[in-house]
Write a protein that holds these residues in place. Structure first.
Motif, PDB file in Angstrom:
ATOM      1  N   LEU A 178       0.834  -1.205   0.000  1.00  0.00           N
ATOM      2  CA  LEU A 178       0.000   0.000   0.000  1.00  0.00           C
ATOM      3  C   LEU A 178       0.863   1.248   0.000  1.00  0.00           C
ATOM      4  N   LEU A 179       1.961   1.216   0.779  1.00  0.00           N
ATOM      5  CA  LEU A 179       2.870   2.355   0.822  1.00  0.00           C
ATOM      6  C   LEU A 179       3.506   2.576  -0.549  1.00  0.00           C
ATOM      7  N   LEU A 180       3.875   1.438  -1.191  1.00  0.00           N
ATOM      8  CA  LEU A 180       4.468   1.543  -2.525  1.00  0.00           C
ATOM      9  C   LEU A 180       3.483   2.137  -3.522  1.00  0.00           C
ATOM     10  N   VAL A 181       2.234   1.708  -3.430  1.00  0.00           N
ATOM     11  CA  VAL A 181       1.198   2.241  -4.318  1.00  0.00           C
ATOM     12  C   VAL A 181       1.039   3.736  -4.102  1.00  0.00           C
ATOM     13  N   VAL A 182       1.036   4.140  -2.831  1.00  0.00           N
ATOM     14  CA  VAL A 182       0.888   5.567  -2.518  1.00  0.00           C
ATOM     15  C   VAL A 182       2.062   6.355  -3.088  1.00  0.00           C
ATOM     16  N   VAL A 183       3.293   5.809  -2.897  1.00  0.00           N
ATOM     17  CA  VAL A 183       4.488   6.500  -3.386  1.00  0.00           C
ATOM     18  C   VAL A 183       4.436   6.628  -4.907  1.00  0.00           C
ATOM     19  N   VAL A 184       4.096   5.518  -5.571  1.00  0.00           N
ATOM     20  CA  VAL A 184       4.015   5.549  -7.034  1.00  0.00           C
ATOM     21  C   VAL A 184       2.925   6.505  -7.487  1.00  0.00           C
ATOM     22  N   PHE A 185       1.784   6.471  -6.811  1.00  0.00           N
ATOM     23  CA  PHE A 185       0.683   7.370  -7.177  1.00  0.00           C
ATOM     24  C   PHE A 185       1.127   8.825  -7.041  1.00  0.00           C
ATOM     25  N   VAL A 186       1.796   9.119  -5.935  1.00  0.00           N
ATOM     26  CA  VAL A 186       2.262  10.499  -5.708  1.00  0.00           C
ATOM     27  C   VAL A 186       3.222  10.917  -6.812  1.00  0.00           C
ATOM     28  N   LYS A 187       4.190  10.026  -7.126  1.00  0.00           N
ATOM     29  CA  LYS A 187       5.176  10.362  -8.150  1.00  0.00           C
ATOM     30  C   LYS A 187       4.521  10.534  -9.521  1.00  0.00           C
ATOM     31  N   PHE A 188       3.527   9.714  -9.832  1.00  0.00           N
ATOM     32  CA  PHE A 188       2.885   9.752 -11.138  1.00  0.00           C
ATOM     33  C   PHE A 188       1.890  10.903 -11.277  1.00  0.00           C
ATOM     34  N   PHE A 189       1.107  11.136 -10.220  1.00  0.00           N
ATOM     35  CA  PHE A 189      -0.094  11.945 -10.410  1.00  0.00           C
ATOM     36  C   PHE A 189      -0.186  13.215  -9.566  1.00  0.00           C
ATOM     37  N   THR A 190       0.811  13.526  -8.765  1.00  0.00           N
ATOM     38  CA  THR A 190       0.809  14.779  -8.013  1.00  0.00           C
ATOM     39  C   THR A 190       1.258  15.930  -8.919  1.00  0.00           C
ATOM     40  N   ALA A 191       0.648  17.096  -8.747  1.00  0.00           N
ATOM     41  CA  ALA A 191       1.043  18.266  -9.549  1.00  0.00           C
ATOM     42  C   ALA A 191       2.547  18.483  -9.439  1.00  0.00           C
ATOM     43  N   ASN A 192       3.197  18.736 -10.598  1.00  0.00           N
ATOM     44  CA  ASN A 192       4.665  18.794 -10.612  1.00  0.00           C
ATOM     45  C   ASN A 192       5.172  19.919 -11.513  1.00  0.00           C
ATOM     46  N   THR A 193       4.459  21.030 -11.512  1.00  0.00           N
ATOM     47  CA  THR A 193       4.903  22.169 -12.323  1.00  0.00           C
ATOM     48  C   THR A 193       5.336  23.314 -11.436  1.00  0.00           C
ATOM     49  N   ASN A 194       6.209  24.157 -11.997  1.00  0.00           N
ATOM     50  CA  ASN A 194       6.798  25.245 -11.232  1.00  0.00           C
ATOM     51  C   ASN A 194       6.800  26.530 -12.055  1.00  0.00           C
ATOM     52  N   PHE A 195       5.612  26.959 -12.467  1.00  0.00           N
ATOM     53  CA  PHE A 195       5.486  28.228 -13.179  1.00  0.00           C
ATOM     54  C   PHE A 195       4.121  28.830 -12.883  1.00  0.00           C
ATOM     55  N   ASP A 196       4.053  30.168 -12.991  1.00  0.00           N
ATOM     56  CA  ASP A 196       2.827  30.885 -12.625  1.00  0.00           C
ATOM     57  C   ASP A 196       1.851  31.022 -13.797  1.00  0.00           C
ATOM     58  N   GLN A 197       2.358  30.965 -15.020  1.00  0.00           N
ATOM     59  CA  GLN A 197       1.489  31.104 -16.188  1.00  0.00           C
ATOM     60  C   GLN A 197       0.556  29.898 -16.290  1.00  0.00           C
ATOM     61  N   ASP A 198      -0.495  30.068 -17.055  1.00  0.00           N
ATOM     62  CA  ASP A 198      -1.399  28.943 -17.284  1.00  0.00           C
ATOM     63  C   ASP A 198      -0.731  27.853 -18.108  1.00  0.00           C
ATOM     64  N   GLU A 199       0.163  28.263 -19.010  1.00  0.00           N
ATOM     65  CA  GLU A 199       0.853  27.290 -19.840  1.00  0.00           C
ATOM     66  C   GLU A 199       2.164  27.855 -20.357  1.00  0.00           C
ATOM     67  N   VAL A 200       3.090  26.972 -20.639  1.00  0.00           N
ATOM     68  CA  VAL A 200       4.369  27.355 -21.238  1.00  0.00           C
ATOM     69  C   VAL A 200       4.722  26.331 -22.310  1.00  0.00           C
ATOM     70  N   TYR A 201       5.522  26.777 -23.268  1.00  0.00           N
ATOM     71  CA  TYR A 201       6.009  25.868 -24.304  1.00  0.00           C
ATOM     72  C   TYR A 201       7.494  25.602 -24.081  1.00  0.00           C
ATOM     73  N   VAL A 202       7.900  24.358 -24.262  1.00  0.00           N
ATOM     74  CA  VAL A 202       9.317  24.004 -24.207  1.00  0.00           C
ATOM     75  C   VAL A 202       9.717  23.437 -25.557  1.00  0.00           C
ATOM     76  N   GLN A 203      10.949  23.702 -25.941  1.00  0.00           N
ATOM     77  CA  GLN A 203      11.437  23.266 -27.251  1.00  0.00           C
ATOM     78  C   GLN A 203      12.619  22.325 -27.071  1.00  0.00           C
ATOM     79  N   VAL A 204      12.507  21.156 -27.644  1.00  0.00           N
ATOM     80  CA  VAL A 204      13.562  20.145 -27.562  1.00  0.00           C
ATOM     81  C   VAL A 204      14.202  20.041 -28.941  1.00  0.00           C
ATOM     82  N   PRO A 205      15.489  20.411 -29.058  1.00  0.00           N
ATOM     83  CA  PRO A 205      16.130  20.399 -30.376  1.00  0.00           C
ATOM     84  C   PRO A 205      16.366  18.995 -30.904  1.00  0.00           C
ATOM     85  N   THR A 206      16.538  18.913 -32.198  1.00  0.00           N
ATOM     86  CA  THR A 206      16.836  17.645 -32.853  1.00  0.00           C
ATOM     87  C   THR A 206      18.146  17.080 -32.305  1.00  0.00           C
ATOM     88  N   GLY A 207      18.146  15.790 -31.969  1.00  0.00           N
ATOM     89  CA  GLY A 207      19.353  15.139 -31.453  1.00  0.00           C
ATOM     90  C   GLY A 207      19.555  15.280 -29.954  1.00  0.00           C
TER      91      GLY A 207
END
Length: 344
Positions: free
Chosen positions: A17-46
């Protein structure tokens, strides 16, 4: 210490149960650090996974949780280049999902004077840099295959908004523009150009002059008619915007503002100087909009040979069929310029 079976099962259940909770937290807890409603990130080729972590780290609260999910969802070994949308409050699971959805760019451009200026603007919106774009567009094989020259390939670009992926290659972008160019030049437009004894590329060159001469949509067919009348009579176009372009090209300074063409300017040695050369310049002197192109293809029918900026209807022009009438209009304009103190 002896632990009976029931106790052991309870311990294992608690750990699970503890493992499930830990995995759930890691998977589904809010994990963003910006104030805007949305941001775009660009990943270059390679890019590698380590590169991705550096790119997204300013927007992630807990990178270890993101990595935990990325590894388990096989993202770390399958990096995709592109432009990706992060929304405020996304979990690590949602963030990894977002990194697999390449979001297109609405690429917009207009009113550019040179291919160099256009490529600089493009490079701020898509991955290929200015140097790569210029080299690809001016590639000699591409030019020869498609009937362009280094001077007129600027005509390939029609002002509009296009949807492309941020990581589109310079070659694919160029080829997309060629498709758009060929789509624009319908059979009807080609026939209209032919009736004027012009090719599509010559229409684009003339339209760039019309575009620079006036922003008034109602005047553009009249201005186009003047230049076509001159071409028909074998007269030089004598278009001030071509002289201004030649001056900027000579000075390697397209940022300078030239409001007045001086007498000595008319003698500048340049293939773009239509006072010294009969016919059209070797390529567009600007990016004409569709109104200017269609004005050339659908010119007003008249006997005007001359025109001059109006001092009574600012933004418009006075047209004349004779040099005598043109001299009257021109003197009014020169007098007004002098009164304004416009020396350049």
């Amino acid at each position: 210490m002896n632990i009976n079976r029931n106790t052991l099962l309870k311990i294992l259940a608690a750990l699970f149960l503890l493992l499930v909770v830990v995995v759930f937290v890691k998977f589904f807890t809010a994990n963003t650090n910006f104030d805007q409603d949305e941001v775009y990130v660009q990943v270059p080729t390679g890019a590698t996974y380590q590169d991705v972590e550096k790119i997204i780290s300013p927007y992630i609260t807990n990178m270890s949780d993101f990595e935990f999910v990325a590894i388990r969802r096989s993202y770390a070994d399958n990096i995709k280049p592109g432009r990706f949308l992060f929304k405020k409050g996304m979990s690590a699971f949602q963030l990894v999902s977002a990194m697999r959805r390449n979001v297109p760019v609405k690429l917009a451009f207009n009113n550019q004077e040179r291919l160099e200026d256009l490529c600089e603007r493009l490079s701020s919106q898509i991955e290929p840099d200015t140097t790569k774009l210029l080299a690809t567009i001016r590639d000699s094989v591409f030019l020869q295959k498609n009937g362009f020259s280094k001077e007129n390939v600027f005509a390939l670009f029609l002002p509009n908004t296009y949807e492309v992926y941020w990581n589109i290659s310079a070659e694919k972008f160029r080829d997309k523009m060629l498709v758009e160019f060929n789509r624009f030049w319908t059979k009807e437009r080609i026939e209209k150009a032919s009736s004027l004894n012009l090719t599509p590329l010559q229409v684009m060159a003339l339209a760039s002059i019309v575009h620079k001469e006036t922003v008034k949509k109602s005047e553009r067919p009249i201005v186009a008619g003047v230049y076509l009348n001159r071409l028909a009579q074998g007269m030089p176009l004598q278009a001030d915007p071509t002289v201004i372009y030649a001056l900027k090209l000579r000075d390697h300074d397209f940022g300078q503002v030239i409001k007045r063409v001086l007498y000595n300017d008319l003698f500048i040695a340049s293939p773009y100087n239509t006072y010294q050369n009969v016919g059209l310049p070797p390529g567009p002197i600007a990016m004409p909009d569709v109104d200017a192109i269609d004005a050339v293809l659908n010119p007003a029918k008249h006997n005007y040979i001359y025109f001059c900026a109006s001092v009574e209807r600012f933004g418009y022009h006075e047209f004349a069929a004779t040099m005598a009438q043109h001299d009257v209009n021109r003197k009014k304009y020169v007098t007004w310029l002098n009164a304004q103190g416009t020396n350049r």
